[in-house]
Design a protein around this motif. Structure first.
Motif, PDB file in Angstrom:
ATOM      1  N   PRO A   1      -8.836  -0.374   3.912  1.00 44.92           N
ATOM      2  CA  PRO A   1      -8.030   0.277   2.863  1.00 44.92           C
ATOM      3  C   PRO A   1      -8.074  -0.530   1.576  1.00 44.92           C
ATOM      4  N   ARG A   2      -7.713   0.108   0.462  1.00 40.07           N
ATOM      5  CA  ARG A   2      -7.707  -0.579  -0.828  1.00 40.07           C
ATOM      6  C   ARG A   2      -6.592  -0.028  -1.712  1.00 40.07           C
ATOM      7  N   LEU A   3      -6.094  -0.912  -2.572  1.00 41.51           N
ATOM      8  CA  LEU A   3      -5.011  -0.572  -3.484  1.00 41.51           C
ATOM      9  C   LEU A   3      -5.498  -0.706  -4.915  1.00 41.51           C
ATOM     10  N   LEU A   4      -5.263   0.323  -5.716  1.00 41.83           N
ATOM     11  CA  LEU A   4      -5.608   0.310  -7.139  1.00 41.83           C
ATOM     12  C   LEU A   4      -4.349   0.634  -7.929  1.00 41.83           C
ATOM     13  N   TRP A   5      -4.082  -0.108  -9.000  1.00 42.48           N
ATOM     14  CA  TRP A   5      -2.868   0.142  -9.763  1.00 42.48           C
ATOM     15  C   TRP A   5      -3.086  -0.241 -11.225  1.00 42.48           C
ATOM     16  N   GLY A   6      -2.165   0.188 -12.073  1.00 42.60           N
ATOM     17  CA  GLY A   6      -2.258  -0.130 -13.489  1.00 42.60           C
ATOM     18  C   GLY A   6      -0.955   0.174 -14.203  1.00 42.60           C
ATOM     19  N   ILE A   7      -0.799  -0.418 -15.372  1.00 45.93           N
ATOM     20  CA  ILE A   7       0.362  -0.194 -16.235  1.00 45.93           C
ATOM     21  C   ILE A   7      -0.133   0.318 -17.578  1.00 45.93           C
ATOM     22  N   ALA A   8       0.504   1.360 -18.089  1.00 44.41           N
ATOM     23  CA  ALA A   8       0.081   1.935 -19.369  1.00 44.41           C
ATOM     24  C   ALA A   8       1.295   2.478 -20.109  1.00 44.41           C
ATOM     25  N   PRO A   9       1.258   2.504 -21.431  1.00 44.48           N
ATOM     26  CA  PRO A   9       2.350   3.103 -22.195  1.00 44.48           C
ATOM     27  C   PRO A   9       2.305   4.628 -22.103  1.00 44.48           C
TER      28      PRO A   9
ATOM     29  N   GLU B   1      -5.729   3.901  -0.802  1.00 44.27           N
ATOM     30  CA  GLU B   1      -6.711   4.688  -0.059  1.00 44.27           C
ATOM     31  C   GLU B   1      -6.844   4.112   1.344  1.00 44.27           C
ATOM     32  N   PHE B   2      -6.350   4.854   2.333  1.00 41.58           N
ATOM     33  CA  PHE B   2      -6.425   4.409   3.724  1.00 41.58           C
ATOM     34  C   PHE B   2      -7.862   4.438   4.234  1.00 41.58           C
TER      35      PHE B   2
END
Length: 702
Positions: free
Chosen positions: A423-431, A457-458
């Motif tokens: 599995p993998r983790l994707l993340w982000g911060i945006a205005p 994503e499993f």
């Protein structure tokens, strides 16, 4: 498999590349001549009168114009080489109900029928302010001729505002006060001629003059506009290649100013050359000089494939891509990749092929690159390694003639998953910036804040995605507007949601994607689907890789979320269902027809047209008609709007899948409303199949 050289596909690709070269040559010619002019209503024009010119294909032009009693914000887009669309927001003192300031929105279309050629002038026809109360409503035909590289003149005939000082033609019917289409008024009533001239005095200064029979009747009655003469005069000053300012005198009594920005999609704001360079192809020794290099003994070594897969996977990771799985034989390699960096998938394919050439044994002469979209194999591009070696430094048209784009294998038989990908983790911060819907009475309200989004994503095709949104500053909670709709409030309660929009969960879903059969794709999404609805959404899409036509079906069983946008719900629930048809017309133009049941339980159809340019700019428009009456829908009578997407790479010069998108609609009503589900199948797959790949193929070697 189908080769690009075969049939219609090859013709479309080569014609598209030829069109781009021709357009570029025309732009180069235009740079040596008088620049086009932007009128006070945002479209090609002089001051108040139009010309028969167009902007550059795909160009976005924004302008702010006005004098003491009138202010306008205009957004124009050259949707096609001959069709310009303009959306306008304006404030007119004294023209509102009871003498209040009128806050209006309007929409124009400008169609060039003939281009200027030799002694023949350009000809155009246009419709201004096509909907609603028609403050600027007028129609026109106009001809424009360039006499010298510095002198251009136009002459035309106008109805409505442009012909309001004319005589004859009978009485013009009244405009629709409920926001509907004003087609009953077009080309009717008094009419009059107009004319203009533009002289390019220096490289930066252009002088303008026009004759206009717009008598400003409403402005004269409301705020004392003094129409002393039918002549208007103006001057343009070019600041740089994208910005200019204008000053003008209207009818001898009002002085106005205008600021213009023109963004040409073929001329990015950031300089070229900022992208990472792809690794070069590693050519093999000739078979004659080193036949042993082509031996296939390596295929019997159980450690060979893991080592090759790790080498390619590591290199692709550095390139911004993921090698999800790979299948090797003594003579071929199939790489399943997830492109997480490049807007144009052919660029990702080209990078992957060159990386593979550096790690694969010499005996492998066939390289297949399969694009994965949300765990689904979308298409497979097959390349001969000898062609990659031979054509690396040639134009993309050469590799196009030998490439094959076809259907991908559905299953995983023979493929080895790359360790550590799932599995993998994707993340982000945006205005984020959220605006209140347009309202002719209330002022604009807005919130600014940050959004934390991510997905887990499993396994291929199994995704949990969600977002948290926190307001930083703004005044949406001060907006007093409430819905007055007489039908079920499925969208018109947007003000209630915006007032509660401090810490919210815009969406939180679990989605499963799959390929149940050849040419068939599926999606099931469960959870908080969007700002206003949660539930279950299911979709099937039939989309052959090499077909212009796609067919889809979608069912949504949803319940309305509470205004705080957390985990509670209101009482209203419903089921929506649609049958959809999509068609790729070529040159980036896609049409969509959706027929079915909407959120307010009304039945009808939505027709959409979207145009995507080769650099990722995308503009679209839609209209929805249902069995809900115009009076029940409210101002505007039916749902309609325009949408615009600008890729982030246009501004930064760096490869990115991120983009800026906005949707502009004149009114948020309850008729023709749909659930806004993320990851719908056609949008997910379009850029990874034949039509989308051909559109972007010019970036293969980038």
């Amino acid at each position: 498999m189908k080769r690009i050289t075969g049939g219609i596909a090859s013709a479309a690709l080569l014609a598209g590349m030829g069109f781009a070269q021709t357009a570029h040559a025309q732009d180069q010619l235009a740079q040596n001549q008088l620049a086009w002019s932007i009128g006070t209503l945002g479209a090609p024009g002089v001051i108040d009168t139009p010309t028969a010119e167009t902007f550059r294909d795909g160009e976005l032009v924004a302008s702010v114009s006005g004098y003491s009693d009138s202010q306008r914000g205009n957004f124009s887009f050259q949707m096609f080489p001959r069709l310009t669309a303009t959306l306008r927001f304006s404030r007119e003192k004294g023209l509102g109900v009871g003498g209040d300031t009128l806050k209006d929105r309007s929409f124009d279309l400008h169609l060039q029928l003939l281009k200027e050629k030799g002694w023949r002038p350009a000809f155009a026809v246009g419709l201004r302010d096509m909907f609603g109360d028609g403050v600027y409503a007028s129609e026109y035909v106009v001809a424009t001729k360039t006499f010298t590289p510095r002198l251009r003149a136009s002459v035309g005939w106008g109805w409505g505002r442009l012909g309001s000082g004319g005589s004859g033609g009978g009485t013009r019917p009244a405009a629709s006060l409920s926001g509907g289409l004003n087609n009953d008024t077009w080309f009717k009533g008094p009419s009059a001629p107009f004319a203009s001239v533009i002289w390019q005095a220096t490289d930066k200064i252009a002088l303008k003059a026009e004759y206009s029979d717009d008598d400003y009747t409403a402005e004269t009655a409301a705020n004392g506009f003094d129409n002393k003469t039918p002549l208007n005069f103006g001057v343009d000053y070019k600041i740089n290649n994208i910005a200019s300012v204008s000053g003008y005198v209207l009818h001898g009594s009002k002085v106005g100013f205008q600021f213009n920005i023109a963004l040409d999609p073929r001329q990015p704001a950031a300089p070229s050359g900022l992208e990472r360079a792809p690794v070069p192809v590693a050519p093999r020794p000739s078979r004659a000089s080193n036949p042993q290099a082509y031996a296939t003994d390596w295929a019997q070594d159980p450690t060979a494939q893991p080592a090759i897969q790790k080498s390619i996977g590591d290199a692709l990771m550095k390139d911004g891509q993921v090698l999800e799985a790979m299948k090797l034989s003594p003579t071929s390699a199939d790489l399943r990749i997830s492109n997480e960096t490049y807007r144009a998938n052919p660029q990702a394919i080209g990078h992957a092929a060159r990386i593979a050439s550096r790690a694969l044994p010499a005996s492998i002469d066939t390289i297949k690159v399969t694009l994965m979209e949300r765990g689904m194999p979308a298409s497979t591009t097959t390349l001969k390694r000898s062609d990659i070696e031979r054509l690396e430094n040639g134009p993309s048209t050469q590799i196009a003639t030998v490439a094959q784009i076809g259907e991908s294998e559905r299953g995983n038989r023979g493929f080895t998953q790359t360790p550590g990908v799932y599995p993998r983790l994707l993340w982000g911060i945006a205005p984020y910036l959220e605006l209140s819907p347009f309202d002719p009475i209330e002022d604009l309200h807005a919130d600014l804040g940050v959004t934390l989004s991510g997905r887990y994503e499993f396994a291929p095709g199994l995704v949990v995605a969600g977002a948290l949104r926190q307001k930083a500053i703004g005044n949406l909670d001060d907006n007093p507007k409430t819905s007055t709709s007489t039908v079920q409030h499925v969208r018109s309660d947007i003000y209630e949601y915006q007032r509660e929009g401090d810490l919210t969960i815009p969406y939180l879903t679990f989605a499963a994607y799959g390929r149940p059969a050849d040419n068939l794709y599926s999606r099931v999404t469960v959870g908080l689907l969007e700002q206003m609805y949660g539930g279950v959404s299911g979709e099937l899409l039939w989309k052959p890789v090499d077909s212009r036509l796609a067919l889809g079906a979608e069912v949504n069983v949803v319940k309305q979320r509470d205004y705080d946008q957390h985990f509670s719900f209101l009482d209203y629930s419903t089921t929506t269902a649609f049958l959809s048809a999509y068609y790729d017309f070529g040159n980036g133009l896609t049409g969509e027809l959706d027929v079915g049941r909407y959120l307010a339980r009304d039945f009808g159809a939505t027709i959409s047209l979207d145009r995507e340019l080769a650099n990722g700019w995308k503009v679209g428009a839609w209209a929805t008609l249902t069995d809900m009456s115009g009076s029940d829908f409210g101002p505007g009578k039916f749902d309609k709007g325009v949408r615009l997407t600008i890729p982030l790479g246009y501004a930064t010069g760096m490869p990115s899948l991120k983009s800026f998108s906005t949707t502009l609609r004149p009114y948020v009503g309850d008729g023709g409303a749909r659930v806004d589900v993320q990851g719908r199948l056609y949008e997910t797959l379009d850029g990874s199949q034949q039509g989308g790949l051909y559109r972007d193929w010019g970036r293969f070697w980038r």
